[in-house]
Design a protein around this motif. Sequence first.
Motif, PDB file in Angstrom:
ATOM      1  N   GLY A   1       0.564   8.704  10.233  1.00  0.00           N
ATOM      2  CA  GLY A   1       0.066   8.170   8.967  1.00  0.00           C
ATOM      3  C   GLY A   1       0.284   6.676   8.809  1.00  0.00           C
TER       4      GLY A   1
ATOM      5  N   GLU B   1      -2.635   3.787   9.500  1.00  0.00           N
ATOM      6  CA  GLU B   1      -3.017   3.131   8.257  1.00  0.00           C
ATOM      7  C   GLU B   1      -2.797   1.625   8.349  1.00  0.00           C
TER       8      GLU B   1
ATOM      9  N   TYR C   1      -4.086   3.916   1.024  1.00  0.00           N
ATOM     10  CA  TYR C   1      -3.789   5.072   1.855  1.00  0.00           C
ATOM     11  C   TYR C   1      -2.753   5.966   1.167  1.00  0.00           C
TER      12      TYR C   1
ATOM     13  N   ARG D   1       2.341  10.302   2.661  1.00  0.00           N
ATOM     14  CA  ARG D   1       2.422  11.651   3.231  1.00  0.00           C
ATOM     15  C   ARG D   1       3.027  12.656   2.252  1.00  0.00           C
TER      16      ARG D   1
ATOM     17  N   THR E   1      -5.364  12.031   6.995  1.00  0.00           N
ATOM     18  CA  THR E   1      -4.087  12.667   6.660  1.00  0.00           C
ATOM     19  C   THR E   1      -4.279  13.961   5.864  1.00  0.00           C
TER      20      THR E   1
ATOM     21  N   GLN F   1      -5.646  16.605   8.364  1.00  0.00           N
ATOM     22  CA  GLN F   1      -4.600  16.962   9.316  1.00  0.00           C
ATOM     23  C   GLN F   1      -3.559  17.872   8.656  1.00  0.00           C
ATOM     24  N   GLU F   2      -3.173  17.535   7.431  1.00  0.00           N
ATOM     25  CA  GLU F   2      -2.188  18.347   6.710  1.00  0.00           C
ATOM     26  C   GLU F   2      -2.752  19.716   6.350  1.00  0.00           C
TER      27      GLU F   2
END
Length: 537
Positions: free
Chosen positions: A154, A158, A194, A197, A229, A232-233
Motif C-alpha cells: 500500500g 501509493e 490514498y 490500510r 488496496t 486486494q483486501e
Amino acid sequence: EERSITKYYSDAWSSDVKNYITIDADKVFVYNWNRQTKESVKLSIVHDKFHSFLKILNSTNYRTADDITPFILRLFAQMRNLTRERIEPNVSLNLLFKLLISLKEDCLTSEICSQWGIENVYEPAGFDVLQELIRKGVRNITPNLDYILRHGSGPLFETAHREASCFDTQLDLFGEISSNLEYFSQAKYTGIHYTPRYLVRSIVENTIKYLDLTAPTLTILDPACGSGTFLQEALKQLRENNYQGRISIKGFDTSSVAVQTTKFLLGYETRTLWGKSVQIDIRQQDSLLAEWGENDLVLMNPPFISSELIKDTNTKEIINMILTDVSMKKRPNMAAAFLYKAMKSLTSTGVLGAVLPSSILLQEQYLPLRNMARQIMKLTTVAQLGNFVFSDALVDTTFIIGQKNKAFSQIPLTIWCSNCEQSAFDAMKGWRKMQYNKSQECIKDVYNIYTPSHFPLVRDSWKVLPKTDDELVQRVCARVNNGTLKPIQTVFEVRQGVIKGNRNVFEIDEREYNNLPKMEKRFYRPIASSQTIDYGS
C-alpha cells in the motif's frame, strides 16, 4: 513454529512493521529487526497488562530510513533516473515489478514476465546493481516478496504513484545514479487521496458480512481503484471467509500507473491463492464515462474534487448530467457523481462501502442525494472521521456503508471521531473489538461508536454526534413533548437572522470618518454599498 531469528526479522521488515511476535508455552517473544533484539515476557503478564504491552510495542514502531518502503523507493528513484521519464513512470514502474519478482525468479525472461502479468521492458545498464541491492536488503535482513506484496504494498506503490516532475540526473560521489526526486504533489492539490490500510480493512470487513457468501458468483467494483488496496483486501477477506464461488473483479482509474499496479498485485493474489476462480478486469478509463454494470459490492474512495477545482468544462457537464435526476441546486463535488453511479449499479441486494468528503453528508445542496440514498439503500454505518485520515491532506472525511433494500429502513450505527490525530485509527480498532466482544457500543474520549436514538439526529443532515449530544437531544425532545420547553418558532416570528456580510471589511459612516485623525483616515476607502443603489448616492 521454530525458525531462525533472521527469518523473523525479514518477515517483520517486509511487512512494514518493527516487531514479530511469537508465543511459546508460557512466554511471549518479541523480535525487533530495527533494534536487532529478542525480548521475552510471561504470557500471564501480557494477558493482565495488555494495553501496557501494546503501548510498549507502539513506542518502537517509529519510522526509519531503513524501513521497507523508503528502501525500495530509493531503488525506484534510481530507476526513474535510469529511464529519464518525465511524465508517468511507466517503464520504471515495470522495472520495479521486475526488480521485485527477481527476489523469486533467477531469470526474467519474457515468459516469466508474462506469468507475472507485467511487460518485459528493456533493462538499462545498472539494473543488475539494483537487483543485488534489493536481494541484499538492509543490515543482513533479506526481503520476503509475499509479505511485501500482501502487507507492505500500500504505502510503497501509493508513494510511487506521486509522479515525479524533475530528477537529479547527476552521478553521485561514487559514480552511481542519484536517487533524488522532487514530487509535484507537494505543490499541486488534486483531491485524490490514498486510503490507509486500517480504514480499507474495516470497510471491507463490514461490507462483506452483508454479502451472500453461498452465491455461486460475486462481482466487485472499485471505480477509483488507485493501487488496488480495496480489491486486494476484498480478495484476502473472501479467502478468510472460505468463499467457494467465482469472483469477478472490476476496477477503473485514469492513471496508467495505477492500472499497472493493480493488475500486478491482483494477478499475484489470484495466481498464488485463487487460480481460475477469479476474473480480473482493470481498465484505464474515466469512471464518469464508463458503464459500471451490476455489482454485488462496490468499494470506493473517489476523488474529493470540488466544482471550483475542476477546470475541464466537459467534466463539469458530465457530472451535472449524471446528477440530473437529483436536481442539484449548486455545483457538486465529483464524489457526489461517483456516489450516485455506485448506488445505481448495485444488484437487488448489493452492498456499498464509500469514503466521502463530509460535505456530502452535511451540506444542504446534497439533501436530494441523501434522500435518494435512503430510498435506495438501508444505511448500516455512517462515520465521521475528521481531518487526519489522509497523510497528504487535511480533508474532513466520512464513510458510509449501505445495502440496497427498498423495503427496509433502520437506524445506522454511527461512528464519531474527535478531530485529532490517531482518533480515526483508534476508532477502527475499537470497532473491531466491539464486534469480537459482541458489544453494542464503545464510548471513548476521542471516539464514540453507538446506535443513536433516531437518524438523522440533525434535521436534513447526516451529521454524526457524540453520544452525549444524542442524549441531550433526547432530553430536549422529551421536555418539548411534556410542554416544559417550546420551539422558538412558537414564541417568536423569525423573518431573518444575522447577515454577516463581508467580514474582511470594517465599515464606518462618513461622519465617523470625518472625526478620525489624519493618520487613521489613510486606512479607509470609499465603498459602494446597497445604499448607493437605493438612494443613488
